[in-house]
Design an enzyme around this catalytic site. Structure first.
Site, PDB file in Angstrom:
ATOM      1  N   TRP A 151       0.621  -1.136   0.064  1.00 47.36           N
ATOM      2  CA  TRP A 151      -0.075   0.146  -0.004  1.00 47.36           C
ATOM      3  C   TRP A 151       0.960   1.328  -0.195  1.00 47.36           C
ATOM      4  CZ3 TRP A 151       1.931   2.344   4.226  1.00 47.36           C
ATOM      5  CH2 TRP A 151       2.527   1.461   4.914  1.00 47.36           C
ATOM      6  N   GLY A 228       6.376  -6.171  -0.957  1.00 45.62           N
ATOM      7  CA  GLY A 228       5.854  -6.487   0.507  1.00 45.62           C
ATOM      8  C   GLY A 228       7.034  -6.741   1.380  1.00 45.62           C
ATOM      9  N   GLU A 250      10.677  -8.269  -3.956  1.00 43.48           N
ATOM     10  CA  GLU A 250      10.696  -6.972  -3.754  1.00 43.48           C
ATOM     11  C   GLU A 250      10.409  -6.536  -2.192  1.00 43.48           C
ATOM     12  OE1 GLU A 250      12.757  -4.712  -5.682  1.00 43.48           O
ATOM     13  OE2 GLU A 250      12.358  -5.270  -7.395  1.00 43.48           O
ATOM     14  N   CYS A 284      10.205   1.815   1.322  1.00 38.39           N
ATOM     15  CA  CYS A 284      11.239   0.567   1.666  1.00 38.39           C
ATOM     16  C   CYS A 284      12.653   1.058   1.741  1.00 38.39           C
ATOM     17  CB  CYS A 284      10.716  -0.519   0.538  1.00 38.39           C
ATOM     18  SG  CYS A 284      10.838   0.039  -1.028  1.00 38.39           S
TER      19      CYS A 284
HETATM   20  P1  NAD Z   1       2.761  -7.201   3.256  1.00 33.47           P
HETATM   21  O1  NAD Z   1       3.969  -8.245   2.943  1.00 33.47           O
HETATM   22  O2  NAD Z   1       2.125  -7.336   4.512  1.00 33.47           O
HETATM   23  O3  NAD Z   1       1.898  -7.113   1.973  1.00 33.47           O
HETATM   24  C1  NAD Z   1       2.293  -7.160   0.592  1.00 33.47           C
HETATM   25  C2  NAD Z   1       1.290  -7.406  -0.289  1.00 33.47           C
HETATM   26  O4  NAD Z   1       1.256  -8.854  -0.123  1.00 33.47           O
HETATM   27  C3  NAD Z   1      -0.316  -6.923  -0.194  1.00 33.47           C
HETATM   28  O5  NAD Z   1      -0.834  -6.882  -1.277  1.00 33.47           O
HETATM   29  C4  NAD Z   1      -0.853  -7.866   0.735  1.00 33.47           C
HETATM   30  O6  NAD Z   1      -2.162  -8.010   0.555  1.00 33.47           O
HETATM   31  C5  NAD Z   1      -0.104  -9.340  -0.030  1.00 33.47           C
HETATM   32  N1  NAD Z   1      -0.226 -10.603   0.520  1.00 33.47           N
HETATM   33  C6  NAD Z   1      -0.132 -11.849  -0.087  1.00 33.47           C
HETATM   34  N2  NAD Z   1      -0.103 -12.818   0.670  1.00 33.47           N
HETATM   35  C7  NAD Z   1      -0.274 -12.384   1.736  1.00 33.47           C
HETATM   36  C8  NAD Z   1      -0.144 -13.127   3.093  1.00 33.47           C
HETATM   37  N3  NAD Z   1      -0.192 -14.445   3.162  1.00 33.47           N
HETATM   38  N4  NAD Z   1      -0.206 -12.295   4.330  1.00 33.47           N
HETATM   39  C9  NAD Z   1      -0.381 -10.905   4.176  1.00 33.47           C
HETATM   40  N5  NAD Z   1      -0.173 -10.313   3.052  1.00 33.47           N
HETATM   41  C10 NAD Z   1      -0.146 -10.971   1.902  1.00 33.47           C
HETATM   42  O7  NAD Z   1       3.728  -5.402   3.090  1.00 33.47           O
HETATM   43  P2  NAD Z   1       3.140  -4.419   3.745  1.00 33.47           P
HETATM   44  O8  NAD Z   1       3.078  -4.279   5.227  1.00 33.47           O
HETATM   45  O9  NAD Z   1       1.709  -4.026   3.051  1.00 33.47           O
HETATM   46  O10 NAD Z   1       4.125  -3.418   3.066  1.00 33.47           O
HETATM   47  C11 NAD Z   1       5.275  -2.849   3.515  1.00 33.47           C
HETATM   48  C12 NAD Z   1       6.515  -3.782   3.504  1.00 33.47           C
HETATM   49  O11 NAD Z   1       6.602  -3.759   1.804  1.00 33.47           O
HETATM   50  C13 NAD Z   1       7.614  -3.292   3.850  1.00 33.47           C
HETATM   51  O12 NAD Z   1       8.407  -4.332   4.360  1.00 33.47           O
HETATM   52  C14 NAD Z   1       8.395  -2.445   2.849  1.00 33.47           C
HETATM   53  O13 NAD Z   1       9.658  -2.430   3.045  1.00 33.47           O
HETATM   54  C15 NAD Z   1       8.029  -3.479   1.614  1.00 33.47           C
HETATM   55  N6  NAD Z   1       8.191  -2.696   0.395  1.00 33.47           N
HETATM   56  C16 NAD Z   1       9.143  -3.049  -0.447  1.00 33.47           C
HETATM   57  C17 NAD Z   1       9.488  -2.490  -1.732  1.00 33.47           C
HETATM   58  C18 NAD Z   1      10.437  -2.959  -2.655  1.00 33.47           C
HETATM   59  O14 NAD Z   1      10.405  -2.471  -3.554  1.00 33.47           O
HETATM   60  N7  NAD Z   1      11.547  -3.542  -2.142  1.00 33.47           N
HETATM   61  C19 NAD Z   1       8.507  -1.733  -2.062  1.00 33.47           C
HETATM   62  C20 NAD Z   1       7.681  -1.108  -1.139  1.00 33.47           C
HETATM   63  C21 NAD Z   1       7.338  -1.603  -0.013  1.00 33.47           C
END
Ligand code: NAD
Length: 479
Positions: A151, A228, A250, A284
């Protein structure tokens, strides 16, 4: 007014979920309900999978030039609608409107870039060992893709997956984050209007764990792409192993910033404070561990705190706001915990340190000094508006501290000495290094981490390559 109708996109049709399930979408700045988000049922997910299979066949059959025409039309529509999409983004995510506009512009640019780059999915001819034989290497789209996006960048996280897959000739099922669904839906409307065949792009929402488990287990998708957390990355990679799907991960980061003794202090501080509190630190690549040479440390900490105290916090749609709310109340609790732990380990709060107001998920831009390496915030990704700072005395020890975590996404170095800059760049364990600057993400350059920050790049030629597979043809002529 919110301005987007929240729907699923399955097989070219925008619609509600077949079982009528869903959830409310909340504005993190006002806590108001913006709209109701439909969830896909298992039957809807299966339909999306089947549609992505048909969509793949149709899209792959098109030439790269034909794909380019449709994608660039979509990019133009996204750009024309930039202001309206950015407002939706800000209402869902909270970030200042100017940041949202920049993100949507990035998305139009990235779509154009992938559309162009798709024409350059070059193979090669390899001289044969035997006469009459031609050896050719082809690049083909890998197949239907399933993708999940966080998000924090509702536009750019989504578009890197959509445009990367489409540019390579793949179809895609994207599950954007349920917290910020409207931007991806607005993008999907632009692609459909531009003439994208049905089933090439599908958008679903639901219970994240259930949706990803179902989609990743299916034999139809040939690739998983996630932006994520490291936790979810590990989970999806395990699930993908059962069908041996390729992954691009990522994931999280914890970016060290090394400010050497000769850095231009004023410029460095201006840049770091602007970048640290972008999207309330929910980035991130956000600088999250500030190692400052001891000769500059006191001045650095004072200059940092002074700049932080001038930041204007508020609703992202209001004029002049530089930092918005956090995405959810659970993140405010996480900030309280990290600060309390740092203070109990000897740190001092030099700016902010607490929640703001009683409506919306606002936390004051915060800076800490003399943070001990053992404090939780120095190893746990803070993902919020807290800058922990500490001093260092020599090169080897600061590199050891910077490289001490399993994360390896962004890192930053400030110095006027070219030799020192190079020495630091070479020594850092990270996928991205910014020297005297913070810009480490453009459509043309590879973006990605190492170690537990994930693997595989998005953007740049590497970003297209991630959606391609290799076919070798050895052709023997009969004449
Ligand atoms: P998250 O891992 O909780 O969710 C990421 C996505 O995966 C969402 O769409 C979520 O709904 C989905 N998802 C799929 N299976 C899932 C499961 N079993 N449980 C939960 N979610 C699931 O991440 P977040 O908290 O929404 O985002 C923040 C994280 O994303 C931070 O760690 C940040 O550093 C990382 N991030 C990385 C990059 C990059 O390019 N490296 C960019 C942006 C954010």
């Amino acid at each position: 007014m919110y301005g987007e109708k929240l729907e699923l996109l399955i097989d070219g049709k925008f619609r509600q979920g077949s079982e009528g399930k869903g959830e409310d979408l909340i504005n993190p700045a006002t806590e108001e309900v913006l709209a109701h988000l439909p969830h896909a049922s298992t039957a809807d997910l299966e339909e999306a999978l089947q549609a992505s299979q048909r969509g793949f066949i149709a899209w792959k059959a098109k030439t790269a030039q034909e794909r380019y025409v449709i994608m660039s039309k979509a990019a133009n529509l996204i750009e024309e609608r930039k202001e309206a999409i950015a407002r939706i983004l800000t209402m869902e995510n909270g970030k200042p409107l100017a940041e949202s506009i920049g993100e949507v512009q990035f998305s139009a640019d990235a779509t154009r870039w992938y559309a162009e780059e798709g024409k350059r999915a070059y193979g090669r001819i390899v001289p044969a060992r035997v006469p009459g034989v031609r050896q050719m290497v082809f690049k083909e789209p890998v197949g239907p893709v399933v993708a999940f996006a966080a998000w924090n960048f509702p536009a750019s996280n989504a578009i890197r997956k959509i445009a990367g897959a489409l540019g390579a000739g793949c179809s895609i099922i994207l599950k954007p984050a349920e917290e910020t669904p409207g931007t991806a839906i607005a993008f999907a409307r632009a692609f459909q209007e531009a003439g994208l065949p049905d089933g090439v792009l599908n958008i679903v929402f639901g219970n994240p764990a259930e949706v990803s488990e179902y989609l990743v287990a299916s034999p139809i998708p040939k690739k998983v792409s996630l932006t994520g957390s490291t936790r979810v990355g590990k989970l999806l990679q395990k699930q993908a192993a059962d069908t041996l799907k390729r992954c691009t991960m990522e994931l999280g980061g914890h970016a060290p910033v090394i400010v050497h003794h000769d850095a231009d202090l004023e410029k460095t501080l201006d840049m770091l404070v602007a970048f640290k509190y972008r999207n309330a630190g929910q980035v991130c690549t956000s600088p999250t561990r500030f190692y400052v040479h001891e000769s500059l440390y006191d001045k650095f900490a004072a200059g940092f705190a002074e700049r932080v105290s001038r930041l204007k916090v508020g609703y992202g749609l209001d004029e002049g706001v530089q930092m918005g709310p956090m995405i959810a109340p659970r993140r405010l609790d996480a900030m309280d915990k990290l600060i309390a732990d740092a203070v109990s380990n000897g740190a001092k709060v030099i700016a902010g340190g607490e929640r703001l107001g009683n409506k919306g998920y606002f936390f004051a831009p915060t800076a800490l000094r003399d943070v001990n390496d053992n404090a939780l915030i120095m190893s746990e990704e803070p993902f919020g508006p807290i800058a922990p700072t500490t001093a260092f005395s020599d090169f080897d020890s600061v590199i050891e501290r910077a490289n001490s975590l399993e994360y390896g996404l962004a890192s930053f170095v400030f110095t006027k000495d070219l030799h020192l800059a190079q020495k630091t760049e070479m020594a850092l364990n990270a996928g991205l290094v910014g020297v005297n600057g913070m810009a480490v993400s453009t459509p043309e350059t590879p973006f990605g981490g190492v170690n537990e920050s994930g693997y595989g790049s998005e953007s740049g030629t590497e970003g297209l390559e991630a959606f391609l597979r290799t076919k070798f043809v050895s052709e023997t002529g009969w004449a």
